[in-house]
Design an enzyme around this catalytic site. Structure first.
Site, PDB file in Angstrom:
ATOM      1  N   SER A 142       0.866  -1.183   0.000  1.00 15.03           N
ATOM      2  CA  SER A 142       0.000   0.000   0.000  1.00 15.03           C
ATOM      3  C   SER A 142       0.897   1.225   0.000  1.00 15.03           C
ATOM      4  O   SER A 142       2.102   1.121   0.309  1.00 15.03           O
ATOM      5  CB  SER A 142      -0.849  -0.017   1.275  1.00 15.03           C
ATOM      6  OG  SER A 142      -1.540   1.193   1.441  1.00 15.03           O
ATOM      7  N   TYR A 155      -1.537  -0.893  10.749  1.00  7.43           N
ATOM      8  CA  TYR A 155      -1.638  -1.190   9.305  1.00  7.43           C
ATOM      9  C   TYR A 155      -0.358  -0.729   8.609  1.00  7.43           C
ATOM     10  O   TYR A 155       0.227  -1.457   7.811  1.00  7.43           O
ATOM     11  CB  TYR A 155      -2.861  -0.468   8.757  1.00  7.43           C
ATOM     12  CG  TYR A 155      -3.168  -0.716   7.294  1.00  7.43           C
ATOM     13  CD1 TYR A 155      -3.563  -1.967   6.833  1.00  7.43           C
ATOM     14  CD2 TYR A 155      -3.099   0.329   6.358  1.00  7.43           C
ATOM     15  CE1 TYR A 155      -3.881  -2.181   5.488  1.00  7.43           C
ATOM     16  CE2 TYR A 155      -3.419   0.126   5.023  1.00  7.43           C
ATOM     17  CZ  TYR A 155      -3.804  -1.129   4.589  1.00  7.43           C
ATOM     18  OH  TYR A 155      -4.117  -1.329   3.260  1.00  7.43           O
TER      19      TYR A 155
HETATM   20  P1  NDP Z   1     -11.739  -5.686   1.276  1.00  7.75           P
HETATM   21  O1  NDP Z   1     -12.074  -5.442   2.692  1.00  7.75           O
HETATM   22  O2  NDP Z   1     -12.786  -5.490   0.236  1.00  7.75           O
HETATM   23  O3  NDP Z   1     -11.147  -7.153   1.070  1.00  7.75           O
HETATM   24  C1  NDP Z   1     -10.341  -7.763   2.035  1.00  7.75           C
HETATM   25  C2  NDP Z   1     -10.250  -9.240   1.679  1.00  7.75           C
HETATM   26  O4  NDP Z   1      -9.393  -9.889   2.630  1.00  7.75           O
HETATM   27  C3  NDP Z   1     -11.593  -9.935   1.734  1.00  7.75           C
HETATM   28  O5  NDP Z   1     -11.701 -10.821   0.628  1.00  7.75           O
HETATM   29  C4  NDP Z   1     -11.543 -10.719   3.033  1.00  7.75           C
HETATM   30  O6  NDP Z   1     -12.313 -11.904   2.897  1.00  7.75           O
HETATM   31  C5  NDP Z   1     -10.052 -11.047   3.120  1.00  7.75           C
HETATM   32  N1  NDP Z   1      -9.616 -11.327   4.484  1.00  7.75           N
HETATM   33  C6  NDP Z   1      -9.586 -10.485   5.544  1.00  7.75           C
HETATM   34  N2  NDP Z   1      -9.187 -11.128   6.648  1.00  7.75           N
HETATM   35  C7  NDP Z   1      -8.952 -12.417   6.286  1.00  7.75           C
HETATM   36  C8  NDP Z   1      -8.551 -13.585   6.990  1.00  7.75           C
HETATM   37  N3  NDP Z   1      -8.270 -13.555   8.306  1.00  7.75           N
HETATM   38  N4  NDP Z   1      -8.415 -14.731   6.297  1.00  7.75           N
HETATM   39  C9  NDP Z   1      -8.697 -14.788   4.966  1.00  7.75           C
HETATM   40  N5  NDP Z   1      -9.090 -13.708   4.258  1.00  7.75           N
HETATM   41  C10 NDP Z   1      -9.227 -12.545   4.908  1.00  7.75           C
HETATM   42  O7  NDP Z   1     -10.480  -4.721   0.976  1.00  7.75           O
HETATM   43  P2  NDP Z   1      -9.565  -4.510  -0.320  1.00  7.75           P
HETATM   44  O8  NDP Z   1     -10.010  -5.315  -1.453  1.00  7.75           O
HETATM   45  O9  NDP Z   1      -9.430  -3.057  -0.480  1.00  7.75           O
HETATM   46  O10 NDP Z   1      -8.166  -5.048   0.234  1.00  7.75           O
HETATM   47  C11 NDP Z   1      -7.362  -5.998  -0.448  1.00  7.75           C
HETATM   48  C12 NDP Z   1      -5.895  -5.687  -0.182  1.00  7.75           C
HETATM   49  O11 NDP Z   1      -5.540  -4.441  -0.777  1.00  7.75           O
HETATM   50  C13 NDP Z   1      -5.548  -5.567   1.309  1.00  7.75           C
HETATM   51  O12 NDP Z   1      -4.308  -6.194   1.548  1.00  7.75           O
HETATM   52  C14 NDP Z   1      -5.411  -4.059   1.502  1.00  7.75           C
HETATM   53  O13 NDP Z   1      -4.562  -3.755   2.566  1.00  7.75           O
HETATM   54  C15 NDP Z   1      -4.841  -3.657   0.163  1.00  7.75           C
HETATM   55  N6  NDP Z   1      -4.995  -2.244  -0.157  1.00  7.75           N
HETATM   56  C16 NDP Z   1      -6.250  -1.704  -0.327  1.00  7.75           C
HETATM   57  C17 NDP Z   1      -6.378  -0.360  -0.597  1.00  7.75           C
HETATM   58  C18 NDP Z   1      -7.698   0.296  -0.792  1.00  7.75           C
HETATM   59  O14 NDP Z   1      -7.746   1.546  -0.866  1.00  7.75           O
HETATM   60  N7  NDP Z   1      -8.791  -0.429  -0.906  1.00  7.75           N
HETATM   61  C19 NDP Z   1      -5.201   0.523  -0.728  1.00  7.75           C
HETATM   62  C20 NDP Z   1      -3.956  -0.160  -0.521  1.00  7.75           C
HETATM   63  C21 NDP Z   1      -3.871  -1.490  -0.254  1.00  7.75           C
HETATM   64  P3  NDP Z   1     -13.249 -12.583   4.039  1.00  7.75           P
HETATM   65  O15 NDP Z   1     -13.845 -11.488   4.840  1.00  7.75           O
HETATM   66  O16 NDP Z   1     -14.231 -13.382   3.249  1.00  7.75           O
HETATM   67  O17 NDP Z   1     -12.293 -13.445   4.812  1.00  7.75           O
END
Ligand code: NDP
Length: 266
Positions: A142, A155
């Site tokens: 990120s 984070y």
């Molecule tokens: P979301 O919250 O939409 O997605 C997060 C995903 O992570 C979900 O599919 C969730 O699935 C999964 N997840 C969370 N905890 C667990 C766990 N313990 N085990 C397995 N899966 C898990 O957020 P984003 O799509 O935005 O985030 C995706 C990545 O991108 C992250 O690493 C985030 O830090 C990074 N990112 C996002 C940014 C943004 O602005 N959106 C900017 C920079 C980086 P479920 O709940 O089904 O387990």
């Protein structure tokens, strides 16, 4: 890697946001997918929406903080597809709380999801890639992996840890033809702020206005595939302000520190 046709791509956090968009983008290119997250129902929905043949998508529900499941999960993927070409470390959770208020357990949880889960899965997958002398890790860092900001301390720490660990893997993997592409997005329009942890570890539950105005996840996914195709080591995806912050930190850190101090989140 110029072509993703028939490549085996394992995506964590594939049930929503950027992971879901990556699943759709790789599916369009004819890749074979392994979809991991905790919510099986959402993974099944994403599988259906890819319209790929049943055998070409393996649903692998997993809480990535169950580190002892990393090896058995990897063996399931190998048993189904025979190998792994691309491992996408995308599962993640953000934070919305001040350091002074935040429970230690919240920090441990953030580090477990955002950092240690990737180490556990990497250590399970790496021996298979070394044996094949081929593999590619996509690591979802990120802008927060480059710049520390208010109410994101855990984070920021986890994303900074990813940067260091995967810079090392890029160097250690080189003799084995194993590549690492680190992705540093700014604001992407997903549920990340809704799912972010507050001071006591509950869901923050609100959509940040910056997030709502962010780049669509499918646009982000296309840029990620393009970077992997061109074997990029690290890319920045975001609006002018977020990307500028990375360069400001590198060349004029004191200016950046002043900006961060003044940038109090809503
Ligand atoms: P979301 O919250 O939409 O997605 C997060 C995903 O992570 C979900 O599919 C969730 O699935 C999964 N997840 C969370 N905890 C667990 C766990 N313990 N085990 C397995 N899966 C898990 O957020 P984003 O799509 O935005 O985030 C995706 C990545 O991108 C992250 O690493 C985030 O830090 C990074 N990112 C996002 C940014 C943004 O602005 N959106 C900017 C920079 C980086 P479920 O709940 O089904 O387990």
């Amino acid at each position: 890697m110029t072509n993703f046709k028939d490549k085996v791509v394992w995506i964590t956090g594939a049930s929503s946001g950027i992971g879901e968009a990556l699943a759709m983008a790789f599916a369009k290119e004819g890749a074979k997918l392994v979809l991991t997250a905790r919510r099986r129902g959402e993974l099944e929905r994403v599988k259906r929406e890819t319209t790929l043949p049943d055998m070409d998508v393996l649903i692998l529900p997993l809480d990535v903080t169950q580190f002892d499941q990393a090896k058995p999960a990897t063996e399931r993927v190998i048993a189904h597809f025979g190998h792994i070409d691309i491992m996408v470390h995308n599962a993640g959770v953000s934070q919305r709380s001040y350091i002074n208020d935040t429970d230690l357990e919240v920090y441990q949880n953030l580090m477990n999801v955002d950092f240690f889960s990737t180490v556990a899965l990497t250590k399970a997958v790496l021996p298979h890639m070394i044996a094949r002398q081929s593999g590619h890790f996509i690591v979802m860092s990120s802008v927060a992996g480059k710049v520390g900001t208010i109410m994101r301390s855990g984070y920021n720490a986890a994303k900074h840890a990813l940067q260091g660990f995967y810079d090392s893997l890029r160097a250690e993997g080189y003799p084995h033809n194993i590549k690492v592409t680190t992705i540093c997005p700014g604001y992407i329009r997903t549920n990340i702020s809704l799912n972010a942890l507050n001071a006591s570890g509950d869901k923050f539950g609100k959509m940040d206005s910056n997030q709502a105005k962010g780049i669509p996840a499918d646009v982000c996914a296309v840029k990620i595939l393009d970077a992997v195709r061109r074997d990029k080591k690290e890319i920045y995806i975001g609006g002018f302000k977020e990307v500028a912050a990375i360069y400001l930190k590198r060349f004029f850190p004191n200016l950046l520190f002043d900006q961060v101090r003044k940038n109090i989140p809503e």
